[in-house]
Design a protein around this motif. Sequence first.
Motif, PDB file in Angstrom:
ATOM      1  N   ASN A  22     -13.312 -35.743  44.317  1.00  0.00           N
ATOM      2  CA  ASN A  22     -13.429 -34.790  45.238  1.00  0.00           C
ATOM      3  C   ASN A  22     -14.556 -34.853  46.313  1.00  0.00           C
ATOM      4  O   ASN A  22     -14.540 -33.746  47.106  1.00  0.00           O
ATOM      5  CB  ASN A  22     -13.439 -33.461  44.515  1.00  0.00           C
ATOM      6  N   ASP A  23     -15.539 -35.732  45.977  1.00  0.00           N
ATOM      7  CA  ASP A  23     -16.732 -35.758  46.827  1.00  0.00           C
ATOM      8  C   ASP A  23     -16.344 -36.498  48.144  1.00  0.00           C
ATOM      9  O   ASP A  23     -15.441 -37.423  48.247  1.00  0.00           O
ATOM     10  CB  ASP A  23     -17.755 -36.621  46.164  1.00  0.00           C
ATOM     11  N   THR A  24     -16.859 -35.899  49.127  1.00  0.00           N
ATOM     12  CA  THR A  24     -16.492 -36.317  50.652  1.00  0.00           C
ATOM     13  C   THR A  24     -16.940 -37.845  50.793  1.00  0.00           C
ATOM     14  O   THR A  24     -16.340 -38.474  51.528  1.00  0.00           O
ATOM     15  CB  THR A  24     -17.240 -35.538  51.695  1.00  0.00           C
ATOM     16  N   GLY A  25     -17.830 -38.166  50.154  1.00  0.00           N
ATOM     17  CA  GLY A  25     -18.350 -39.756  50.228  1.00  0.00           C
ATOM     18  C   GLY A  25     -17.471 -40.723  49.427  1.00  0.00           C
ATOM     19  O   GLY A  25     -17.927 -41.952  49.340  1.00  0.00           O
TER      20      GLY A  25
ATOM     21  N   LYS B  31     -14.109 -43.477  52.820  1.00  0.00           N
ATOM     22  CA  LYS B  31     -14.661 -43.561  54.188  1.00  0.00           C
ATOM     23  C   LYS B  31     -13.660 -44.298  54.877  1.00  0.00           C
ATOM     24  O   LYS B  31     -13.709 -45.700  54.448  1.00  0.00           O
ATOM     25  CB  LYS B  31     -16.059 -43.570  54.520  1.00  0.00           C
TER      26      LYS B  31
END
Length: 398
Positions: free
Chosen positions: A250-253, A256
């Motif tokens: 769930n982390d945006t990083g 990518k």
Amino acid sequence: MKQTIILIFVSLTAYGLSASDQQPTTWTNPYFYYHYNTPLDLPTQKVSTDEKAGNQQQLFTNYNDHSMQNTLGSHVVLLTTCLRDLKTTKADLVHTHSEVETVKKELNKLKENSQFNSTSIQILANAMATVENLKKEMITKTDLAHTTQRLDETHASRVESLKKELKSSQAKMETMLNVVESVKTEFTHVLSSFEAMKKELNANAASSIGRMPKSCDDLQKIGHRKSGLFSVMGDKTVDNVYCDFTKTINDTGFQKVIGHVDVKTSSVYFHAQRSSPYTTRNTVIPFDLLRLNVGNAMSVTGIFVTPKPGKYLFIYSGIGEIHVVARVEMQLKTATVDWSRIGQAYGGITHQTFSLQANLELAKGDQIRLMLLEGAILDNENHYTNFIGQLLEEEILP
């Protein structure tokens, strides 16, 4: 006669020994031995000079009467025992004397006879045989004793040797046990390493989610653990993404998108030319020279058939005839739509160059052509007319 005397002597000796064994030994009587060897101890009494000069009767009465009675009683018992032992000994002596007299009489009778009868000879022979057997038995016993001694010595020597061998074997066994323990420890270490490798192999074992991975999450599910750049399936393209597996999903990083990957299952491009003018209006412009035709999608008839879905680039250029305005149209035919116009190009009346470009997303089986709608196209060995097509990006179906 000499043998007879020896036999009688042996008999008397044996009888005397048996008689002496039966006689009681008075001097070994515990009670007698004690009272005979232990003098009577009277209690000491300090007496003054005046008392010594006095009445002796009075001095004697100072001793312990009870002790004196005990001592006298003990001597009476001792004397009684001695008398009884003497009577027994006297009776035994009388019996022995009687036996000796009897033997003497028999000896006298034997002396009177110069020869033995057959029975006596047989008895003597038996006695001699018995003596010989006894001698042999004594010799055998002596040898047996020597043999036993040698066996004991040999046994002792062998036991000592066995003890030394046992100690040596015990030391070797301890060494072997140490080696076994060392090997056991090493084996345990190897087994632990093997189990760790097995777990790692199981963790890195081939796995599948039943389809092409579309995200970093899918990559993690099939065993990827090290962060980096990966190719995943997009909607219709192959996307290049960076996955950081040290972070949560769930982390945006965690994922990518870097861009798209130029993936083609096979290349498609062509280059078509003409070597002569073309003047037939409302017809497909044909080509008599194909310099490139990778993928075999272009035909000299002037029809391009899309071999695989994707984005294509088409470029057309030419020169019109003098005093005539040339007009060329690019058309598309799909599975659901008949030939439709994509674009047109015009050429002036003074040999002006005209061109047409199109960037299209086509499905497999779609067709492209060029139609001469007006005027005429000038061409010769200089090849003024050029038609180029190329697959830019293939649509990868999941």
